[in-house]
Scaffold this active site. Structure first.
Site, PDB file in Angstrom:
ATOM      1  N   LYS A  22      -6.052   4.402   4.811  1.00 38.85           N
ATOM      2  CA  LYS A  22      -4.317   4.354   4.461  1.00 38.85           C
ATOM      3  C   LYS A  22      -3.891   5.516   5.557  1.00 38.85           C
ATOM      4  O   LYS A  22      -3.251   5.246   6.194  1.00 38.85           O
ATOM      5  CB  LYS A  22      -3.991   4.637   3.084  1.00 38.85           C
ATOM      6  CG  LYS A  22      -2.431   5.148   3.088  1.00 38.85           C
ATOM      7  CD  LYS A  22      -2.063   5.444   1.830  1.00 38.85           C
ATOM      8  CE  LYS A  22      -2.210   6.766   1.345  1.00 38.85           C
ATOM      9  NZ  LYS A  22      -1.189   7.727   2.087  1.00 38.85           N
ATOM     10  N   ASN A  23      -4.532   6.586   5.335  1.00 38.77           N
ATOM     11  CA  ASN A  23      -3.812   7.562   6.237  1.00 38.77           C
ATOM     12  C   ASN A  23      -4.273   7.630   7.799  1.00 38.77           C
ATOM     13  O   ASN A  23      -3.694   8.161   8.547  1.00 38.77           O
ATOM     14  CB  ASN A  23      -4.599   9.279   5.686  1.00 38.77           C
ATOM     15  CG  ASN A  23      -3.791   9.342   4.473  1.00 38.77           C
ATOM     16  OD1 ASN A  23      -2.708   8.622   4.155  1.00 38.77           O
ATOM     17  ND2 ASN A  23      -4.117  10.560   3.813  1.00 38.77           N
ATOM     18  N   CYS A 124       8.401  16.339  -1.810  1.00 35.06           N
ATOM     19  CA  CYS A 124       7.753  15.306  -2.612  1.00 35.06           C
ATOM     20  C   CYS A 124       7.083  15.959  -3.809  1.00 35.06           C
ATOM     21  O   CYS A 124       6.949  17.362  -4.015  1.00 35.06           O
ATOM     22  CB  CYS A 124       6.667  14.468  -1.992  1.00 35.06           C
ATOM     23  SG  CYS A 124       5.263  15.178  -1.397  1.00 35.06           S
ATOM     24  N   ARG A 129       6.914  20.160   1.794  1.00 34.76           N
ATOM     25  CA  ARG A 129       6.377  19.337   3.315  1.00 34.76           C
ATOM     26  C   ARG A 129       7.299  19.272   4.210  1.00 34.76           C
ATOM     27  O   ARG A 129       7.879  18.099   4.463  1.00 34.76           O
ATOM     28  CB  ARG A 129       5.898  17.857   2.694  1.00 34.76           C
ATOM     29  CG  ARG A 129       4.863  18.040   1.506  1.00 34.76           C
ATOM     30  CD  ARG A 129       4.469  16.730   1.243  1.00 34.76           C
ATOM     31  NE  ARG A 129       3.283  16.296   2.155  1.00 34.76           N
ATOM     32  CZ  ARG A 129       2.703  15.052   1.906  1.00 34.76           C
ATOM     33  NH1 ARG A 129       2.722  14.490   0.631  1.00 34.76           N
ATOM     34  NH2 ARG A 129       1.917  14.638   2.672  1.00 34.76           N
ATOM     35  N   ASP A 314      -6.720  16.296  -0.943  1.00 35.32           N
ATOM     36  CA  ASP A 314      -6.530  14.767  -1.363  1.00 35.32           C
ATOM     37  C   ASP A 314      -7.654  14.321  -2.480  1.00 35.32           C
ATOM     38  O   ASP A 314      -7.666  13.385  -3.027  1.00 35.32           O
ATOM     39  CB  ASP A 314      -6.302  13.695  -0.547  1.00 35.32           C
ATOM     40  CG  ASP A 314      -5.144  13.735   0.273  1.00 35.32           C
ATOM     41  OD1 ASP A 314      -4.186  14.447  -0.323  1.00 35.32           O
ATOM     42  OD2 ASP A 314      -4.974  12.796   1.277  1.00 35.32           O
ATOM     43  N   ARG A 407       0.192   2.566  -4.096  1.00 37.84           N
ATOM     44  CA  ARG A 407       0.313   3.064  -2.433  1.00 37.84           C
ATOM     45  C   ARG A 407      -0.920   3.207  -2.067  1.00 37.84           C
ATOM     46  O   ARG A 407      -1.029   3.151  -0.478  1.00 37.84           O
ATOM     47  CB  ARG A 407       1.194   4.422  -2.680  1.00 37.84           C
ATOM     48  CG  ARG A 407       2.597   4.281  -3.030  1.00 37.84           C
ATOM     49  CD  ARG A 407       3.186   5.595  -2.953  1.00 37.84           C
ATOM     50  NE  ARG A 407       2.570   6.280  -1.501  1.00 37.84           N
ATOM     51  CZ  ARG A 407       2.059   7.426  -1.636  1.00 37.84           C
ATOM     52  NH1 ARG A 407       2.367   8.205  -2.758  1.00 37.84           N
ATOM     53  NH2 ARG A 407       1.940   7.961  -0.380  1.00 37.84           N
TER      54      ARG A 407
END
Ligand code: UD1
Length: 428
Positions: A22-23, A124, A129, A314, A407
């Protein structure tokens, strides 16, 4: 809102296919804005974050074609993005608020059109951030930047110009935005203290196939010689190292054995070495690696999150969950985000023994058994940590707010059920 129900106690055994990252996919998609020719991305993951970014790109003027494809015996998607003309340079609040990574349109739009109005993504659950490092670096390249009514207004007369940027802190997003902006700038840009994450390298490799001149990939100094124009390209997205690391921990916590197909052990060198240190056997194979925790005694071990190649933030929540049933104690130190222990109060409700110290560290003492509970997480990785706890807890765990998992984890319940987990989605 959907929920996930897990009944703990099953040892996981079998194979899991790892999806595209995803990233990596998110900045690769916005890189397509740098050219009027088609950019095709294969091995794209099927995730809601990808769909949200498509909505943003379409309103900027991209035509998007999606095809199903089988790659390495695994169902994936191929996306082709063609942006003949930029329809608008405004990235509006209604779309950006759904996904922080929308900020990846900043560098490409500024480079191609000379202006952008980007809604500030805001904070978030894991911290404030800010985007100050992206913005100050773009100012060094000649952009005039103002913040008005929640929007970043960035403009440049003619073209961005090459600059010497030294990031005071490693930033993945800042490095990607700058890389994209610098490809079409006039002159040479040097980025020092650049992020070295595999997703940054993947972006640099796509940009090179589009005609960019980038040197120093994989190191903390990137040099970009600006070119006048970029062209279309085909590119395969790298495997998702965070998804692979998360499933490796699922094998470990259930004392099972899983082969992760298409996973890249090189991108997970630090987590793999940590898993070996706590007692898990890991064997590299031609198509990925096998985690074997059968009959293993898992011991507590300290860990600190750091930029790549250090232990990724993560995977911190998932490792914390793994440590809740280890033999002994573990000191977990989070250095990247200031508020990333939101999973801890929920793990405590499942019987874990964890003490948080200030904002930055937590001591986890292994307990004999967790017990199932109804829990909820505030972010993507924390949600996976609760799934992990549910896989070994006595009884039933219900994880609320499944949209976080959607997500970033493709077909989560299917992948875990295929290796023996008692897991299902409850549609509401
Ligand atoms: C990316 C990843 C995220 C991962 C993180 C760190 C994506 C879509 N997200 O997020 O999953 O957890 O890298 O590996 O790829 N910072 C500033 N000012 C800035 C930019 C960042 O102070 O302008 C700070 C952040 O608040 C954070 C640290 O720098 O404390 C690192 O953030 P960064 O690497 O930029 O994270 P993201 O790119 O947002």
């Amino acid at each position: 809102m959907d929920k996930i129900k897990v009944i703990g106690g099953k040892k996981l055994e079998g194979k899991i296919y790892i999806s595209g990252a995803k990233n990596a996919a998110l900045p690769l998609m916005t890189a397509a804005l740098l050219t009027d020719e088609p950019v095709t991305l294969t091995n794209m993951p099927i995730l809601s974050d990808i769909n949200s970014l498509c909505v943003l790109l379409e309103q900027h003027g991209s035509k998007i074609e999606v095809k199903d494809e089988i790659l390495d015996n695994h169902e994936t998607k191929t996306y082709t993005f063609t942006t003949k003309k930029i329809k608008t340079t405004k990235a509006p609040y209604e779309i950006v608020r759904k996904m922080r990574a929308s900020y990846y349109v900043l560098g490409p739009l500024l480079a191609r059109e000379g202006k952008v109005e980007l809604s500030l993504p805001g904070g978030c659950a894991i911290g404030a951030r800010p985007m100050d490092l992206h913005l100050s670096a773009l100012e060094k390249m000649g952009a005039k930047i103002e913040i008005k009514k929640g929007y970043v207004h960035a403009k440049v007369r003619k073209r961005l110009k090459g600059a010497h940027i030294i990031f005071p802190k490693v930033t993945v997003g800042g490095t990607c935005n700058l890389l994209m902006a610098a490809t079409l700038a006039k002159g040479t840009t040097k980025i020092e203290n650049a992020a070295k994450e595999p997703e940054v390298n993947d972006l640099a490799n796509l940009l090179i196939s589009m005609g960019a001149k980038i040197y120093g990939i994989g190191t903390s100094i990137l040099t970009i010689e600006g070119v006048d124009k970029l062209h279309g390209a085909n590119h395969k997205v790298v495997p998702d190292r965070i998804e692979a690391g998360s499933y490796a921990m699922a094998a470990a916590i259930t004392r099972g054995k899983i082969e992760l197909i298409n996973a890249c052990p090189r991108d997970l060198a630090t987590p793999i070495s940590l898993l070996r240190d706590i007692g898990v056997k890991i064997e590299e194979t031609k198509r990925g690696f096998i985690i074997d925790a059968n009959k293993c005694k898992i011991i507590g071990k300290d860990v600190m999150t750091e930029p790549f190649p250090g232990f990724p933030t993560d995977l911190q929540a998932q490792f914390t969950a793994l440590m809740t049933t280890a033999d002994g104690a573990s000191l977990i130190t989070e250095t990247i985000f200031e508020n990333r222990f939101m999973h801890v109060p929920e793990l405590l409700r499942m019987g874990a023994d964890i003490n948080i110290h200030g904002h930055g560290s937590a001591i986890v003492r292994g307990v004999k058994k967790l017990s199932g509970a109804e829990v909820m997480a505030t972010d993507l990785r924390a949600s996976f940590a609760l799934i992990l706890a549910g896989l070994v807890a006595d009884g039933t765990t219900i994880v609320n707010r499944v949209y976080h998992l959607d997500r970033g984890y493709e077909k989560l319940e299917e992948k875990l059920a295929a290796v023996g987990a008692n897991i299902k989605r409850i549609k509401e």
